[in-house]
Design a protein around this motif. Structure first.
Motif, PDB file in Angstrom:
ATOM      1  N   ALA A  56      -5.163  47.043  58.361  1.00  0.00           N
ATOM      2  CA  ALA A  56      -6.199  46.078  58.000  1.00  0.00           C
ATOM      3  C   ALA A  56      -5.854  44.689  58.532  1.00  0.00           C
ATOM      4  CB  ALA A  56      -6.380  46.032  56.484  1.00  0.00           C
ATOM      5  N   ASN A  57      -6.887  43.987  58.967  1.00  0.00           N
ATOM      6  CA  ASN A  57      -6.791  42.570  59.275  1.00  0.00           C
ATOM      7  C   ASN A  57      -7.531  41.801  58.186  1.00  0.00           C
ATOM      8  OD1 ASN A  57      -5.454  43.062  61.741  1.00  0.00           O
ATOM      9  ND2 ASN A  57      -7.406  43.399  62.782  1.00  0.00           N
ATOM     10  N   ILE A  58      -6.996  40.664  57.810  1.00  0.00           N
ATOM     11  CA  ILE A  58      -7.542  39.915  56.676  1.00  0.00           C
ATOM     12  C   ILE A  58      -8.102  38.573  57.138  1.00  0.00           C
ATOM     13  CG2 ILE A  58      -7.061  38.968  54.391  1.00  0.00           C
ATOM     14  CD1 ILE A  58      -6.731  42.034  54.650  1.00  0.00           C
ATOM     15  N   PHE A  71     -16.906  28.647  55.701  1.00  0.00           N
ATOM     16  CA  PHE A  71     -16.191  28.462  56.956  1.00  0.00           C
ATOM     17  C   PHE A  71     -14.819  29.111  56.819  1.00  0.00           C
ATOM     18  CE2 PHE A  71     -15.335  24.609  54.482  1.00  0.00           C
ATOM     19  CZ  PHE A  71     -13.954  24.477  54.567  1.00  0.00           C
ATOM     20  N   GLN A  72     -14.295  29.607  57.948  1.00  0.00           N
ATOM     21  CA  GLN A  72     -13.039  30.355  57.925  1.00  0.00           C
ATOM     22  C   GLN A  72     -11.855  29.414  57.739  1.00  0.00           C
ATOM     23  OE1 GLN A  72     -12.599  33.051  61.196  1.00  0.00           O
ATOM     24  NE2 GLN A  72     -10.753  34.029  60.392  1.00  0.00           N
ATOM     25  N   ILE A  73     -10.909  29.843  56.868  1.00  0.00           N
ATOM     26  CA  ILE A  73      -9.740  29.007  56.609  1.00  0.00           C
ATOM     27  C   ILE A  73      -8.428  29.704  56.961  1.00  0.00           C
ATOM     28  CG2 ILE A  73     -10.933  27.752  54.778  1.00  0.00           C
ATOM     29  CD1 ILE A  73      -9.262  29.384  52.748  1.00  0.00           C
ATOM     30  N   TYR A  74      -8.444  31.066  57.068  1.00  0.00           N
ATOM     31  CA  TYR A  74      -7.159  31.763  57.212  1.00  0.00           C
ATOM     32  C   TYR A  74      -7.381  33.152  57.791  1.00  0.00           C
ATOM     33  CZ  TYR A  74      -2.448  33.342  55.765  1.00  0.00           C
ATOM     34  OH  TYR A  74      -1.147  33.803  55.727  1.00  0.00           O
ATOM     35  N   THR A  75      -6.433  33.582  58.634  1.00  0.00           N
ATOM     36  CA  THR A  75      -6.440  34.928  59.202  1.00  0.00           C
ATOM     37  C   THR A  75      -5.035  35.506  59.112  1.00  0.00           C
ATOM     38  OG1 THR A  75      -8.187  34.353  60.779  1.00  0.00           O
ATOM     39  CG2 THR A  75      -6.897  36.329  61.257  1.00  0.00           C
ATOM     40  N   TYR A  76      -4.965  36.793  58.786  1.00  0.00           N
ATOM     41  CA  TYR A  76      -3.675  37.488  58.763  1.00  0.00           C
ATOM     42  C   TYR A  76      -3.852  38.799  59.493  1.00  0.00           C
ATOM     43  CZ  TYR A  76       0.817  39.205  57.008  1.00  0.00           C
ATOM     44  OH  TYR A  76       2.108  39.673  56.907  1.00  0.00           O
ATOM     45  N   SER A  77      -3.135  38.941  60.638  1.00  0.00           N
ATOM     46  CA  SER A  77      -3.288  40.130  61.464  1.00  0.00           C
ATOM     47  C   SER A  77      -1.948  40.504  62.073  1.00  0.00           C
ATOM     48  CB  SER A  77      -4.312  39.860  62.579  1.00  0.00           C
ATOM     49  OG  SER A  77      -4.434  40.973  63.433  1.00  0.00           O
ATOM     50  N   GLY A  79       0.886  40.999  60.797  1.00  0.00           N
ATOM     51  CA  GLY A  79       2.002  40.229  60.270  1.00  0.00           C
ATOM     52  C   GLY A  79       2.018  38.772  60.684  1.00  0.00           C
ATOM     53  N   SER A  80       0.976  38.319  61.379  1.00  0.00           N
ATOM     54  CA  SER A  80       0.941  36.928  61.861  1.00  0.00           C
ATOM     55  C   SER A  80      -0.151  36.146  61.141  1.00  0.00           C
ATOM     56  CB  SER A  80       0.692  36.891  63.375  1.00  0.00           C
ATOM     57  OG  SER A  80       1.711  37.577  64.064  1.00  0.00           O
ATOM     58  N   PRO A  81       0.216  35.094  60.390  1.00  0.00           N
ATOM     59  CA  PRO A  81      -0.778  34.270  59.706  1.00  0.00           C
ATOM     60  C   PRO A  81      -1.254  33.116  60.592  1.00  0.00           C
ATOM     61  CG  PRO A  81       1.409  33.662  58.972  1.00  0.00           C
ATOM     62  CD  PRO A  81       1.595  34.766  59.974  1.00  0.00           C
ATOM     63  N   ILE A  82      -2.540  32.798  60.488  1.00  0.00           N
ATOM     64  CA  ILE A  82      -3.104  31.657  61.208  1.00  0.00           C
ATOM     65  C   ILE A  82      -3.982  30.861  60.241  1.00  0.00           C
ATOM     66  CG2 ILE A  82      -4.549  30.879  63.109  1.00  0.00           C
ATOM     67  CD1 ILE A  82      -3.927  33.484  64.553  1.00  0.00           C
ATOM     68  N   ILE A  83      -3.682  29.580  60.071  1.00  0.00           N
ATOM     69  CA  ILE A  83      -4.531  28.691  59.267  1.00  0.00           C
ATOM     70  C   ILE A  83      -5.620  28.146  60.187  1.00  0.00           C
ATOM     71  CG2 ILE A  83      -4.609  26.605  57.864  1.00  0.00           C
ATOM     72  CD1 ILE A  83      -1.708  27.105  57.095  1.00  0.00           C
ATOM     73  N   GLU A  84      -6.873  28.420  59.825  1.00  0.00           N
ATOM     74  CA  GLU A  84      -7.995  28.126  60.700  1.00  0.00           C
ATOM     75  C   GLU A  84      -8.664  26.786  60.422  1.00  0.00           C
ATOM     76  OE1 GLU A  84      -8.620  30.155  63.095  1.00  0.00           O
ATOM     77  OE2 GLU A  84      -7.944  32.164  62.505  1.00  0.00           O
ATOM     78  N   SER A  85      -8.331  26.135  59.315  1.00  0.00           N
ATOM     79  CA  SER A  85      -9.026  24.907  58.909  1.00  0.00           C
ATOM     80  C   SER A  85      -8.039  23.766  58.692  1.00  0.00           C
ATOM     81  CB  SER A  85      -9.821  25.160  57.616  1.00  0.00           C
ATOM     82  OG  SER A  85     -10.299  23.955  57.064  1.00  0.00           O
ATOM     83  N   ASP A  86      -8.393  22.575  59.192  1.00  0.00           N
ATOM     84  CA  ASP A  86      -7.531  21.399  59.004  1.00  0.00           C
ATOM     85  C   ASP A  86      -7.394  21.033  57.523  1.00  0.00           C
ATOM     86  OD1 ASP A  86      -7.150  21.207  61.715  1.00  0.00           O
ATOM     87  OD2 ASP A  86      -8.765  19.738  62.021  1.00  0.00           O
ATOM     88  N   GLN A  87      -8.425  21.311  56.729  1.00  0.00           N
ATOM     89  CA  GLN A  87      -8.370  20.985  55.302  1.00  0.00           C
ATOM     90  C   GLN A  87      -7.223  21.714  54.602  1.00  0.00           C
ATOM     91  OE1 GLN A  87     -12.082  21.471  53.164  1.00  0.00           O
ATOM     92  NE2 GLN A  87     -11.055  21.671  51.180  1.00  0.00           N
ATOM     93  N   VAL A  92      -1.313  26.818  52.995  1.00  0.00           N
ATOM     94  CA  VAL A  92      -1.608  28.216  52.676  1.00  0.00           C
ATOM     95  C   VAL A  92      -0.442  29.099  53.099  1.00  0.00           C
ATOM     96  CG1 VAL A  92      -3.185  30.154  52.990  1.00  0.00           C
ATOM     97  CG2 VAL A  92      -4.075  27.810  53.023  1.00  0.00           C
ATOM     98  N   ASP A  93       0.036  29.904  52.170  1.00  0.00           N
ATOM     99  CA  ASP A  93       1.090  30.887  52.444  1.00  0.00           C
ATOM    100  C   ASP A  93       0.580  32.288  52.125  1.00  0.00           C
ATOM    101  OD1 ASP A  93       3.027  29.140  53.341  1.00  0.00           O
ATOM    102  OD2 ASP A  93       3.914  28.849  51.357  1.00  0.00           O
ATOM    103  N   TRP A  94       1.011  33.261  52.936  1.00  0.00           N
ATOM    104  CA  TRP A  94       0.672  34.665  52.673  1.00  0.00           C
ATOM    105  C   TRP A  94       1.407  35.136  51.435  1.00  0.00           C
ATOM    106  CZ3 TRP A  94      -2.871  38.056  53.716  1.00  0.00           C
ATOM    107  CH2 TRP A  94      -2.638  39.414  53.542  1.00  0.00           C
ATOM    108  N   ASN A  95       0.682  35.788  50.509  1.00  0.00           N
ATOM    109  CA  ASN A  95       1.281  36.272  49.271  1.00  0.00           C
ATOM    110  C   ASN A  95       0.876  37.719  48.985  1.00  0.00           C
ATOM    111  OD1 ASN A  95       1.338  35.795  45.790  1.00  0.00           O
ATOM    112  ND2 ASN A  95       3.047  35.252  47.098  1.00  0.00           N
TER     113      ASN A  95
END
Length: 221
Positions: A56-58, A71-77, A79-87, A92-95
């Protein structure tokens, strides 16, 4: 034949216990965060068949209070997290699920929560299930309505969510215990039947041998 049944029962019991260790329970997220503190946004989507492998990708989205669009703020695919929003940059941490792409827990942790974080968060599971001859794609969406307050309060929703979490965990453990007892009794019964059949076979062999001996004595006379 009895030995084969005993082996078969043992195999399925062991298989059941192995799969039960991966038991999953869907629990709703808390919905009230305290400004300046950290907060876990929970998002769990359990597979209906735990024995089927998957990946699964989140994606996480956010709609501020009073706004109409997400609006998108975060992606996890992979094992790699990406924060998509400057706000939410550096906040944001993966939990969620770790060391596996077969994600069932997609929770994230917000750091230094602000009042601007009040709104609706949407968690999307883009899941692929791998069957023997084909792959099946599913999309699961879950929403969390977050309120940010200045001081912590013990809301009813939070209490109910925590109680349901413990009830789910206890229920799974009781279910596992009952199944283990059932398997043990089946194995014990199969073992007793095997012993009875072995004793009967031995008795018949002894009786047949005695009969043959008697017949031999009569012929000798």
């Amino acid at each position: 034949m009895t030995a084969f049944r005993l082996l078969l029962v043992s195999f399925f019991c062991a298989l059941f216990v192995y799969q039960s260790h991966g038991a999953c329970a869907e629990v709703d997220s808390d919905t009230e965060a305290v400004a300046g503190k950290g907060f876990k946004l929970g998002c769990i989507s359990c597979k209906k068949r735990s024995e089927v492998k998957g990946a699964a990708n989140i994606e996480w989205y956010f709609k501020p209070k009073g706004e109409a669009d997400f609006f998108q703020i975060y992606t996890y695919s992979d094992g790699s997290p990406i924060i998509e929003s400057d706000q939410f940059m550096d906040r944001v941490d993966w939990n969620g699920s770790k060391r596996s792409n077969d994600i069932q827990d997609a929770s994230i942790y917000l750091l230094n929560v602000t009042f601007n974080d009040t709104g609706t968060y949407r968690c999307l599971f883009n899941r692929v299930l791998f069957y023997e001859n084909y792959e099946y794609n599913t999309l699961v969406s879950k929403d969390v309505h977050l309120t940010v307050v200045a001081k912590a309060t013990r809301g009813t929703a939070s209490i109910v969510s925590e109680v349901m979490m413990y009830v789910s965990i206890i229920g799974l453990q009781v279910w596992l215990l009952i199944e283990m007892i059932y398997c043990y009794r089946k194995i014990a019964a199969a073992g007793e039947e095997a012993l009875r059949e072995a004793a009967n076979a031995e008795y018949l062999a002894i009786a047949s041998e005695s009969k043959d001996n008697c017949a031999g004595v009569q012929v000798g006379e």
